[in-house]
Design a protein around this motif. Structure first.
Motif, PDB file in Angstrom:
ATOM      1  N   LEU A  15       0.874  -1.158   0.000  1.00 23.60           N
ATOM      2  CA  LEU A  15       0.000   0.000   0.000  1.00 23.60           C
ATOM      3  C   LEU A  15       0.921   1.220   0.000  1.00 23.60           C
ATOM      4  O   LEU A  15       1.837   1.296   0.824  1.00 23.60           O
ATOM      5  N   PRO A  16       0.736   2.189  -0.913  1.00 21.21           N
ATOM      6  CA  PRO A  16       1.662   3.322  -1.002  1.00 21.21           C
ATOM      7  C   PRO A  16       1.464   4.310   0.148  1.00 21.21           C
ATOM      8  O   PRO A  16       1.048   5.458  -0.032  1.00 21.21           O
ATOM      9  N   LEU A  17       1.766   3.841   1.360  1.00 19.25           N
ATOM     10  CA  LEU A  17       1.541   4.626   2.569  1.00 19.25           C
ATOM     11  C   LEU A  17       2.665   4.382   3.562  1.00 19.25           C
ATOM     12  O   LEU A  17       3.004   3.231   3.857  1.00 19.25           O
ATOM     13  N   ILE A  18       3.224   5.461   4.069  1.00 19.21           N
ATOM     14  CA  ILE A  18       4.199   5.409   5.156  1.00 19.21           C
ATOM     15  C   ILE A  18       3.580   6.097   6.358  1.00 19.21           C
ATOM     16  O   ILE A  18       3.004   7.180   6.236  1.00 19.21           O
ATOM     17  N   ALA A  39      -0.878  -5.837   8.700  1.00 23.13           N
ATOM     18  CA  ALA A  39      -2.172  -6.343   8.236  1.00 23.13           C
ATOM     19  C   ALA A  39      -2.565  -5.750   6.886  1.00 23.13           C
ATOM     20  O   ALA A  39      -3.160  -6.432   6.051  1.00 23.13           O
ATOM     21  N   PHE A  40      -2.219  -4.476   6.663  1.00 20.57           N
ATOM     22  CA  PHE A  40      -2.597  -3.808   5.418  1.00 20.57           C
ATOM     23  C   PHE A  40      -1.408  -3.599   4.484  1.00 20.57           C
ATOM     24  O   PHE A  40      -1.519  -2.905   3.491  1.00 20.57           O
ATOM     25  N   ARG A  41      -0.292  -4.230   4.811  1.00 22.28           N
ATOM     26  CA  ARG A  41       0.913  -4.246   3.979  1.00 22.28           C
ATOM     27  C   ARG A  41       1.363  -2.842   3.575  1.00 22.28           C
ATOM     28  O   ARG A  41       1.615  -2.568   2.402  1.00 22.28           O
ATOM     29  N   ILE A  42       1.475  -1.946   4.576  1.00 20.17           N
ATOM     30  CA  ILE A  42       1.949  -0.596   4.283  1.00 20.17           C
ATOM     31  C   ILE A  42       3.426  -0.647   3.910  1.00 20.17           C
ATOM     32  O   ILE A  42       4.134  -1.604   4.201  1.00 20.17           O
TER      33      ILE A  42
END
Length: 168
Positions: A15-18, A39-42
């Motif tokens: 997920l494109p999130l840091i 869980a959301f594969r950040i």
């Protein structure tokens, strides 16, 4: 349950999130953010200032090994992390109640963008200079008597909001 191994997780699309933790003092909160991030594969978690870093037994207690799967970096200040993120083309959003903030339900992440969200200290929130350096603020609406939530709960709500918009 078809769970990924740590090695498979590291190779999997993220997920494109840091998530940036700005002076989060509770190691249990840090571990919970790692677990939700897994869980959301950040993409990663940036640990800043007084925020503890793995390996720590108290982080592991709530992370349950997610501190081994989710990539992380340490920065002495969140401002340093923001500078690095902006240089890499990330849109940086502080999660904070601030004048002009965008309500979470009114914010939809764009699929082609990369995002970083900053979550602050359990008592003081995100440092004002970090809010000022951010590209904007997102506020989670609240309807009770309290004006804040636990940082790990906030992380879960925010990460889910991004996952719902970008993964489904």
């Amino acid at each position: 349950m078809q769970r990924l191994t740590v090695e498979e997780f590291r190779k999997a699309e993220k997920l494109p999130l840091i998530v940036v933790l700005d002076d989060v003092r509770s190691m249990h909160n840090v571990g919970s953010v790692f677990r939700t991030g897994d869980a959301f594969r950040i993409e990663a978690i940036y640990l800043c200032g007084i925020t503890s870093t793995p390996p720590m037994a108290e982080i592991h207690k709530t992370a349950l090994g997610a501190e081994d799967s989710v990539s992380w970096r340490y920065y002495s200040t969140a401002l340093e992390a923001l500078e690095a993120l902006k240089a890499e083309g990330y849109t940086v959003l502080s999660i904070e109640q601030a004048h002009g903030s965008t309500k979470l339900q009114d914010f939809t992440p764009a699929g082609q963008d990369k995002y970083a969200v900053v979550l602050g200290n359990e008592v003081k929130g995100v440092h004002q200079e970090v809010v000022d350096a951010s590209d904007g603020c997102i506020e989670i609406p609240q309807f009770g008597t309290k004006h804040s939530m636990n940082v790990s709960v906030t992380a879960g709500i925010i990460i889910w909001h991004f996952a719902k918009a970008l993964l489904f």
